[in-house]
Design an enzyme around this catalytic site. Structure first.
Site, short mmCIF file in Angstrom:
data_model
loop_
_atom_site.label_atom_id
_atom_site.label_comp_id
_atom_site.label_asym_id
_atom_site.label_seq_id
_atom_site.Cartn_x
_atom_site.Cartn_y
_atom_site.Cartn_z
N HIS A 83 -10.06 0.08 4.70
CA HIS A 83 -9.70 -0.75 3.54
C HIS A 83 -10.62 -0.43 2.37
O HIS A 83 -10.19 -0.31 1.22
CB HIS A 83 -9.87 -2.24 3.87
CG HIS A 83 -8.95 -2.77 4.92
ND1 HIS A 83 -9.41 -3.23 6.14
CD2 HIS A 83 -7.61 -2.94 4.95
CE1 HIS A 83 -8.39 -3.66 6.86
NE2 HIS A 83 -7.28 -3.50 6.17
N GLY A 130 -6.84 -8.46 5.58
CA GLY A 130 -8.20 -8.87 5.89
C GLY A 130 -8.77 -8.24 7.14
O GLY A 130 -8.24 -7.25 7.65
P1 AMP Z 1 -3.68 -3.99 6.54
O1 AMP Z 1 -4.83 -4.91 6.30
O2 AMP Z 1 -3.64 -3.41 7.90
O3 AMP Z 1 -2.37 -4.56 6.08
O4 AMP Z 1 -3.93 -2.72 5.59
C1 AMP Z 1 -4.07 -2.87 4.21
C2 AMP Z 1 -4.07 -1.50 3.57
O5 AMP Z 1 -5.15 -0.73 4.08
C3 AMP Z 1 -2.79 -0.69 3.88
O6 AMP Z 1 -2.42 0.04 2.72
C4 AMP Z 1 -3.24 0.23 4.98
O7 AMP Z 1 -2.50 1.43 5.05
C5 AMP Z 1 -4.68 0.50 4.57
N1 AMP Z 1 -5.46 0.94 5.74
C6 AMP Z 1 -5.56 0.31 6.93
N2 AMP Z 1 -6.31 1.04 7.78
C7 AMP Z 1 -6.67 2.16 7.11
C8 AMP Z 1 -7.44 3.32 7.43
N3 AMP Z 1 -7.98 3.48 8.63
N4 AMP Z 1 -7.60 4.26 6.48
C9 AMP Z 1 -7.05 4.12 5.25
N5 AMP Z 1 -6.31 3.06 4.88
C10 AMP Z 1 -6.13 2.09 5.80
#
Ligand code: AMP
Length: 275
Positions: A28, A22
């Protein structure tokens, strides 16, 4: 959610799944948009997973804004899955994954149980949803490698797609944690990516010595006076093993740094893979 997905599959619909914690941002959303392009139905989960935080980490301080997340997803996602902690975890759980080599380096050193917590919740999600495709960001590259192996070794159906890291204008990788930085920390955080670009340039120019590249990066990162470097490393992009000298295969150059209690991570792949 399991029932909904079951019927969607019976109807022949392909399901793309984007797991998140989130506080959604454009990083995301790039995953959600890719999933939308490639599937009939997109499921996004928002779940701050307690099992992947260490006892002294920022589980309670982790930013949350459910209203904002819901609004962000309104146009692109078909289902927002936001289970309660109690529905995902039993009062006393009997199982935990033991991850061997893949979790012993990079982020796994200072976060010893982190990836075990990630695969725990993800395996639950995968059983519930049984998506055709799972979308993950390159920013969490080690997580991607571990999850890919998990799916292979435990015969989860479906494939994993790695999506490029989306960045702010100054190059800082978008992250839910960026909001926790002070103004000065935020300015300095851009140096992290700059140091990765420096490594990229050295590799591009034929640099094959990991020590030389890492030394140059560390020297450059002295500019980051407000950060303390957790690790900086060059590893095999496929196995995450230490590089033999000289570098003779695709690599991931990865780092993590603390600005006060906020831990930021970033990486680049070389050669840049077509993702
Ligand atoms: P998180 O909410 O941080 O657990 O991230 C959820 C998903 O979004 C994971 O697969 C992350 O690698 C991806 N994600 C987070 N930040 C980025 C970003 N800046 N660019 C691309 N994907 C991202």
């Amino acid at each position: 959610m399991a029932e909904i997905c079951h019927y969607l599959r019976l109807e022949g619909k392909s399901i793309g799944f984007v797991p998140t914690m989130g506080f959604l941002h454009d990083g995301h959303m790039s995953l959600v948009e890719r999933a939308k392009k490639e599937n009939d139905v997109v499921v996004v989960s928002v779940f701050v997973n307690p099992a992947q935080f260490g006892p002294h980490e920022d589980f309670s301080a982790y930013p949350r804004d459910f209203k904002h997340d819901k609004a962000m997803l309104q146009k692109t996602a078909d289902y927002l899955f936001c289970p309660s902690q109690e529905s995902m975890y039993f009062p006393h759980e009997h199982f935990r994954f033991e991850i061997k080599d893949l979790a012993n380096s990079l982020c796994g050193v200072s976060r010893p149980d982190h990836f075990s917590g990630v695969v725990l919740v993800l395996s639950k999600f995968l059983h519930i949803l049984q998506p055709h495709t799972l979308y993950m960001g390159q920013k969490d590259y080690q997580q991607y490698v571990i999850v890919k192996s998990l799916m292979q070794e435990f015969f989860f159906s479906g494939k994993v797609v790695l999506c490029p890291t989306i960045r702010e204008k100054d190059g800082l990788a978008m992250s839910s944690r960026n909001i926790l930085l002070t103004r000065e920390e935020r300015k300095q955080a851009a140096f992290l990516y700059e140091s990765l670009l420096l490594a990229h340039e050295m590799l591009q120019n034929g640099g094959k010595n990991t020590t030389t590249i890492l030394e140059s990066m560390k020297k450059f990162l002295k500019k980051c006076t407000l950060a303390s470097l957790d690790y900086i490393d060059i590893r095999s992009a496929s196995t995450l093993e230490k590089m033999k000298k000289p570098i003779d295969e695709p690599v991931v150059v990865a780092l993590a740094a603390y600005f006060s209690k906020t831990r930021l991570i970033d990486n680049i792949l070389f050669p840049t893979v077509n993702i």
